[in-house]
Design a protein around this motif. Structure first.
Motif, PDB file in Angstrom:
ATOM      1  N   HIS A   1      41.266  -0.817   5.859  1.00 18.62           N
ATOM      2  CA  HIS A   1      41.341  -1.794   6.953  1.00 18.62           C
ATOM      3  C   HIS A   1      41.742  -3.195   6.517  1.00 18.62           C
ATOM      4  CE1 HIS A   1      39.366   1.041   9.722  1.00 18.62           C
ATOM      5  NE2 HIS A   1      38.652   1.397   8.661  1.00 18.62           N
ATOM      6  N   VAL A   2      41.556  -3.515   5.245  1.00  7.89           N
ATOM      7  CA  VAL A   2      41.790  -4.882   4.770  1.00  7.89           C
ATOM      8  C   VAL A   2      42.804  -4.847   3.627  1.00  7.89           C
ATOM      9  CG1 VAL A   2      40.703  -6.929   3.739  1.00  7.89           C
ATOM     10  CG2 VAL A   2      39.394  -5.510   5.328  1.00  7.89           C
ATOM     11  N   THR A   3      43.823  -5.723   3.700  1.00  6.88           N
ATOM     12  CA  THR A   3      44.778  -5.800   2.594  1.00  6.88           C
ATOM     13  C   THR A   3      44.282  -6.824   1.586  1.00  6.88           C
ATOM     14  OG1 THR A   3      46.571  -5.265   4.095  1.00  6.88           O
ATOM     15  CG2 THR A   3      47.188  -6.211   1.979  1.00  6.88           C
ATOM     16  N   LEU A   4      44.061  -6.361   0.361  1.00  7.30           N
ATOM     17  CA  LEU A   4      43.572  -7.262  -0.685  1.00  7.30           C
ATOM     18  C   LEU A   4      44.702  -7.572  -1.662  1.00  7.30           C
ATOM     19  CD1 LEU A   4      40.121  -5.601  -1.476  1.00  7.30           C
ATOM     20  CD2 LEU A   4      40.554  -7.701  -0.208  1.00  7.30           C
ATOM     21  N   PRO A   5      44.639  -8.710  -2.345  1.00 10.50           N
ATOM     22  CA  PRO A   5      45.647  -8.999  -3.371  1.00 10.50           C
ATOM     23  C   PRO A   5      45.672  -7.850  -4.391  1.00 10.50           C
ATOM     24  CG  PRO A   5      44.222 -10.901  -3.001  1.00 10.50           C
ATOM     25  CD  PRO A   5      43.614  -9.759  -2.247  1.00 10.50           C
TER      26      PRO A   5
ATOM     27  N   ASN B   1      25.885  -8.683   3.845  1.00 13.60           N
ATOM     28  CA  ASN B   1      24.906  -7.706   4.341  1.00 13.60           C
ATOM     29  C   ASN B   1      25.431  -6.927   5.545  1.00 13.60           C
ATOM     30  OD1 ASN B   1      22.894  -7.843   2.493  1.00 13.60           O
ATOM     31  ND2 ASN B   1      21.547  -9.187   3.672  1.00 13.60           N
ATOM     32  N   PHE B   2      26.107  -7.621   6.447  1.00 15.66           N
ATOM     33  CA  PHE B   2      26.653  -6.930   7.613  1.00 15.66           C
ATOM     34  C   PHE B   2      27.765  -5.963   7.187  1.00 15.66           C
ATOM     35  CE2 PHE B   2      29.680  -6.873  11.276  1.00 15.66           C
ATOM     36  CZ  PHE B   2      28.887  -6.122  12.124  1.00 15.66           C
ATOM     37  N   GLY B   3      28.465  -6.308   6.131  1.00 14.36           N
ATOM     38  CA  GLY B   3      29.561  -5.467   5.630  1.00 14.36           C
ATOM     39  C   GLY B   3      29.115  -4.061   5.265  1.00 14.36           C
ATOM     40  N   ILE B   4      27.832  -3.894   4.914  1.00 15.33           N
ATOM     41  CA  ILE B   4      27.312  -2.555   4.598  1.00 15.33           C
ATOM     42  C   ILE B   4      27.441  -1.655   5.833  1.00 15.33           C
ATOM     43  CG2 ILE B   4      25.281  -1.249   3.851  1.00 15.33           C
ATOM     44  CD1 ILE B   4      24.268  -3.975   2.576  1.00 15.33           C
ATOM     45  N   GLU B   5      27.066  -2.218   6.997  1.00 17.24           N
ATOM     46  CA  GLU B   5      27.144  -1.446   8.250  1.00 17.24           C
ATOM     47  C   GLU B   5      28.587  -1.223   8.675  1.00 17.24           C
ATOM     48  OE1 GLU B   5      25.019  -3.382  11.416  1.00 17.24           O
ATOM     49  OE2 GLU B   5      23.314  -3.795  10.107  1.00 17.24           O
ATOM     50  N   VAL B   6      29.449  -2.174   8.347  1.00 11.10           N
ATOM     51  CA  VAL B   6      30.858  -2.032   8.726  1.00 11.10           C
ATOM     52  C   VAL B   6      31.484  -0.892   7.910  1.00 11.10           C
ATOM     53  CG1 VAL B   6      33.112  -3.183   8.834  1.00 11.10           C
ATOM     54  CG2 VAL B   6      31.040  -4.467   9.369  1.00 11.10           C
ATOM     55  N   ALA B   7      31.175  -0.855   6.628  1.00 11.18           N
ATOM     56  CA  ALA B   7      31.763   0.172   5.762  1.00 11.18           C
ATOM     57  C   ALA B   7      31.126   1.550   5.961  1.00 11.18           C
ATOM     58  CB  ALA B   7      31.645  -0.258   4.302  1.00 11.18           C
TER      59      ALA B   7
ATOM     60  N   ARG C   1      32.804 -10.412  20.079  1.00 13.09           N
ATOM     61  CA  ARG C   1      34.270 -10.463  20.141  1.00 13.09           C
ATOM     62  C   ARG C   1      34.878  -9.067  20.223  1.00 13.09           C
ATOM     63  NH1 ARG C   1      35.656 -15.587  18.757  1.00 13.09           N
ATOM     64  NH2 ARG C   1      37.769 -15.020  18.173  1.00 13.09           N
ATOM     65  N   GLY C   2      34.052  -8.106  20.588  1.00 13.46           N
ATOM     66  CA  GLY C   2      34.545  -6.742  20.800  1.00 13.46           C
ATOM     67  C   GLY C   2      34.439  -5.856  19.576  1.00 13.46           C
ATOM     68  N   GLY C   3      33.933  -6.385  18.472  1.00 11.83           N
ATOM     69  CA  GLY C   3      33.824  -5.585  17.247  1.00 11.83           C
ATOM     70  C   GLY C   3      32.560  -4.749  17.230  1.00 11.83           C
ATOM     71  N   THR C   4      32.389  -3.927  18.254  1.00  9.99           N
ATOM     72  CA  THR C   4      31.177  -3.109  18.376  1.00  9.99           C
ATOM     73  C   THR C   4      31.309  -1.840  17.517  1.00  9.99           C
ATOM     74  OG1 THR C   4      32.205  -2.216  20.362  1.00  9.99           O
ATOM     75  CG2 THR C   4      30.546  -3.934  20.681  1.00  9.99           C
ATOM     76  N   PRO C   5      30.186  -1.147  17.270  1.00  5.60           N
ATOM     77  CA  PRO C   5      30.259   0.043  16.402  1.00  5.60           C
ATOM     78  C   PRO C   5      31.206   1.119  16.937  1.00  5.60           C
ATOM     79  CG  PRO C   5      27.985  -0.645  16.709  1.00  5.60           C
ATOM     80  CD  PRO C   5      28.796  -1.490  17.636  1.00  5.60           C
ATOM     81  N   ASP C   6      31.399   1.180  18.271  1.00  8.25           N
ATOM     82  CA  ASP C   6      32.296   2.216  18.806  1.00  8.25           C
ATOM     83  C   ASP C   6      33.768   1.779  18.793  1.00  8.25           C
ATOM     84  OD1 ASP C   6      31.986   0.305  20.700  1.00  8.25           O
ATOM     85  OD2 ASP C   6      31.626   1.660  22.387  1.00  8.25           O
ATOM     86  N   ALA C   7      34.041   0.586  18.255  1.00  6.28           N
ATOM     87  CA  ALA C   7      35.435   0.119  18.135  1.00  6.28           C
ATOM     88  C   ALA C   7      35.686  -0.302  16.689  1.00  6.28           C
ATOM     89  CB  ALA C   7      35.667  -1.059  19.089  1.00  6.28           C
ATOM     90  N   PRO C   8      35.700   0.691  15.772  1.00  6.50           N
ATOM     91  CA  PRO C   8      35.739   0.350  14.336  1.00  6.50           C
ATOM     92  C   PRO C   8      36.950  -0.485  13.909  1.00  6.50           C
ATOM     93  CG  PRO C   8      35.969   2.733  14.673  1.00  6.50           C
ATOM     94  CD  PRO C   8      35.595   2.142  15.992  1.00  6.50           C
TER      95      PRO C   8
ATOM     96  N   ARG D   1      36.292  -3.933  14.931  1.00  3.34           N
ATOM     97  CA  ARG D   1      35.157  -4.427  14.115  1.00  3.34           C
ATOM     98  C   ARG D   1      35.670  -4.910  12.752  1.00  3.34           C
ATOM     99  NH1 ARG D   1      29.587  -3.514  14.927  1.00  3.34           N
ATOM    100  NH2 ARG D   1      28.295  -2.839  13.198  1.00  3.34           N
ATOM    101  N   TRP D   2      36.505  -4.101  12.124  1.00  2.04           N
ATOM    102  CA  TRP D   2      37.053  -4.486  10.829  1.00  2.04           C
ATOM    103  C   TRP D   2      37.970  -5.706  10.962  1.00  2.04           C
ATOM    104  CZ3 TRP D   2      35.999  -3.418   5.907  1.00  2.04           C
ATOM    105  CH2 TRP D   2      35.300  -2.243   5.592  1.00  2.04           C
ATOM    106  N   ALA D   3      38.790  -5.732  12.024  1.00  5.56           N
ATOM    107  CA  ALA D   3      39.744  -6.845  12.200  1.00  5.56           C
ATOM    108  C   ALA D   3      39.000  -8.166  12.377  1.00  5.56           C
ATOM    109  CB  ALA D   3      40.650  -6.574  13.394  1.00  5.56           C
TER     110      ALA D   3
END
Ligand code: ZN
Length: 449
Positions: free
Chosen positions: A214-218, A310-316, A421-428, A431-433
């Protein structure tokens, strides 16, 4: 490329939401970027100067090395730092009054510039508060967290925690302190010392893979892991610049299986390592905003850093994903019984609800209502920490004080912001964006609304 498109799109949405504040924004956009760059340079030099008085203050710095050398050789005294910080704050205020450079609708760049000014202004006010503390001023726990981290944690009564403890009592019936029964249960979930590194490496790999979807890293980003002892924390990310981190894991106390994913996500992907790499890429490298090459630990940036980590744990690892991954990969890798993974995480979910008990212990301790031994006892009873972990946490209070709110309050504030902002668990994807956008912007805790 995908990241650039997403980021621009989301920043556009932010401007629309901020339309009501556009009058103030228009004035701020008037500040010429060259003037702001000069202010940013002075800010970085002040943080470096204060770092000479406080070994924990400069958490990361990868700006010009000669500025750091100059701070070390000059040794500016605290009164001078305070005066310069005040002058710089006045200068930001004066610059804000200058006429707008252009008129018309706010663009995504204007929004970022507005956030930039607010960020430096608020970071600078936290620096001034830290100077006052180093000069001996004692702030209450809540006044300190407001001054340093731009947020105040709710005060919760003992009855709030007792309700959760009552549920755990039913789960672990018996005599003696509940914490002892809980510890007995947990004993089966310790990662054996010889399995620690392989389990962590698997966890890091999984967190990284999920983040990179979901994320572009260097491309050159990477980090190394070290195992250390005799620290007041359980893990630490030392960002080195150049998209590199050194992650240290403290092995003083037993490490339970849940810490593998927690630490890999929090310190690494999509936590601190990703946050620092995205700030370096988008703000320092692409925009030349030098103030982001330094990270003063006792500042609002820490609430965003710890909250997103900490929130990133739930996102991943959303919902049941986590237990499934633990059951099929990490439990076997650690030599633990996979059939008990679900049971373990059910208990952990309950225990996690006690996390604000740590804030209450710290608040009473910092406010001198209880001493260190009483704080440890409080943590054993209400945060369900075994004695040695509670003692380690009191050491953390001594060193970092109200910093503790950044973990749990920070996580809850970030979650509310992303979900609003719409980044709910059912909209992964959303959520990542939203999460990536927050990680790449200079947003303050008070701006998480
Ligand atoms: Zn952290």
């Amino acid at each position: 490329m995908k990241t650039v498109i997403l980021a621009a799109c989301c920043i556009g949405a932010a401007v629309a939401m901020d339309a009501g504040r556009s009058g103030q924004a228009a004035t701020r956009q008037g500040m010429k970027s060259s003037a702001m760059d000069r202010i940013a340079e002075q800010y970085v030099k002040l943080v470096l100067a204060l770092g000479q008085h406080d070994a924990d203050y400069v958490d990361a710095y990868y700006g010009p090395p000669e500025w750091k050398k100059a701070a070390a050789s000059t040794q500016t005294d605290l009164d001078t730092i305070a005066t310069r910080a005040r002058d710089l704050a006045t200068e930001i205020g004066r610059q804000r009054q200058s006429p707008p450079a252009k008129s018309g609708n706010a663009t995504p760049d204007d929004e970022m510039s507005r956030l930039r000014v607010q960020y430096v202004e608020r970071q600078l006010s936290a620096l001034s508060a830290r100077v006052r503390m180093l000069k001996g001023e004692r702030l209450s726990f809540d006044d300190e967290s407001r001054a340093l981290y731009d947020a105040v944690a709710p005060t919760l009564p003992e009855s709030h925690f007792q309700e959760i403890l009552d549920r755990l009592e039913k789960r672990f019936p018996g005599t003696g302190p509940l914490v002892a029964r809980y510890e007995e249960f947990r004993r089966s979930f310790v990662i054996p010392r010889d399995k620690l590194d392989p389990v962590f490496q698997r966890a890091i790999q999984a967190c990284r893979e999920r983040t990179l979807q979901h994320v572009t890293l260097p491309p050159s980003e990477k980090f190394t892991v070290e195992y250390v002892t005799n620290k007041s924390w359980s893990g630490y990310n030392w960002y080195q610049g150049g998209y590199r981190s050194l992650i240290q894991v403290n092995t003083d106390l037993p490490i339970y299986i849940d810490r593998a994913i927690d630490l890999a996500c929090h310190e690494g992907y999509p936590g601190h390592h990703v946050y620092n790499a995205l700030l370096e890429k988008h703000l320092v490298a692409d925009r030349g905003w030098i103030e982001f090459s330094i990270y003063p630990l006792f500042s609002p940036q820490s609430l965003i850093a710890e909250g997103t980590a900490n929130f990133g744990i739930e996102v991943a690892f959303p919902g049941k994903d986590r237990v499934e991954y633990e059951r099929t990969v990490l439990f076997p890798a650690a030599g633990l019984d996979p059939s008990r993974a679900a049971e373990y995480y059910e208990v952990q979910a309950l225990v996690d609800q006690l996390s604000y008990a740590g804030n209450e212990a710290a608040r009473q301790y910092i406010n001198k209502q209880i001493d260190g031994a009483q704080a440890a006892t409080w943590l054993e009873r209400y945060a369900l920490m075994p004695h040695d972990r509670a003692v380690q946490r009191v050491r953390f209070f001594d060193q970092y004080r109200s910093y503790v709110i950044n973990y749990n309050l920070g996580k809850d504030m970030v979650r509310r912001y992303i979900e609003s902002r719409g980044g709910t668990p059912d909209a992964p994807a959303k959520r990542w964006a939203e999460f990536e956008r927050l990680l790449s912007s200079p947003r303050l805790p008070s701006g998480l609304q």
